[in-house]
Design a protein around this motif. Sequence first.
Motif, mmCIF file in Angstrom:
data_model
loop_
_atom_site.group_PDB
_atom_site.id
_atom_site.type_symbol
_atom_site.label_atom_id
_atom_site.label_comp_id
_atom_site.label_asym_id
_atom_site.label_seq_id
_atom_site.Cartn_x
_atom_site.Cartn_y
_atom_site.Cartn_z
ATOM 1 N N ASN A 44 19.227 -44.939 -42.578
ATOM 2 C CA ASN A 44 19.263 -46.058 -41.641
ATOM 3 C C ASN A 44 20.164 -45.674 -40.467
ATOM 4 O O ASN A 44 20.758 -44.587 -40.461
ATOM 5 N N LYS A 50 18.886 -42.852 -48.550
ATOM 6 C CA LYS A 50 18.301 -43.291 -49.796
ATOM 7 C C LYS A 50 17.099 -42.402 -50.086
ATOM 8 O O LYS A 50 16.414 -41.963 -49.167
ATOM 9 N N GLU A 52 13.555 -41.947 -52.507
ATOM 10 C CA GLU A 52 12.571 -42.637 -53.347
ATOM 11 C C GLU A 52 11.444 -41.658 -53.673
ATOM 12 O O GLU A 52 11.106 -40.784 -52.872
ATOM 13 N N TRP A 66 8.845 -49.891 -48.661
ATOM 14 C CA TRP A 66 10.092 -49.534 -49.360
ATOM 15 C C TRP A 66 11.287 -49.701 -48.421
ATOM 16 O O TRP A 66 12.325 -50.259 -48.794
ATOM 17 N N LEU A 67 11.135 -49.233 -47.174
ATOM 18 C CA LEU A 67 12.235 -49.324 -46.222
ATOM 19 C C LEU A 67 12.531 -50.772 -45.844
ATOM 20 O O LEU A 67 13.697 -51.159 -45.702
ATOM 21 N N GLU A 69 12.071 -53.314 -47.782
ATOM 22 C CA GLU A 69 12.754 -53.861 -48.959
ATOM 23 C C GLU A 69 14.214 -53.414 -48.978
ATOM 24 O O GLU A 69 15.111 -54.201 -49.283
ATOM 25 N N TRP A 70 14.469 -52.144 -48.651
ATOM 26 C CA TRP A 70 15.844 -51.634 -48.593
ATOM 27 C C TRP A 70 16.648 -52.444 -47.577
ATOM 28 O O TRP A 70 17.770 -52.857 -47.839
ATOM 29 N N HIS A 71 16.070 -52.678 -46.401
ATOM 30 C CA HIS A 71 16.776 -53.434 -45.369
ATOM 31 C C HIS A 71 17.070 -54.854 -45.859
ATOM 32 O O HIS A 71 18.169 -55.365 -45.663
#
Length: 105
Positions: A44, A50, A52, A66-67, A69-71
Amino acid sequence: ANGGRVILKVAASHLALAGSRAPVFTVQDVVVQESGTLQVVAHNLAGDSKTEVFLAQATLADVAGWLAEWHGRSWTVFVDFPAHGAPSPWDRLRGPSRPRRPDSL
């Protein structure tokens, strides 16, 4: 009828459209593992990273999901690939891009 499906796919995508406000992530590395899976390393803007693992048939939309969701606070994200720039959800619907002549810009 087909145009409606295209618009629905773009609307469902986690990839941010040009000009929109969304967090930016950089995909630094994608490695194909011996098992056939894809290991994706992303960062980020704060520099946090991260990793995955995705199935081999994963799409850019899967990575964007996925990104997002990470945010945790945004439905869409910009995904930057240092060598290629940030893709748009429209890209895969346009087909292969062709270089433009300078006078056609």
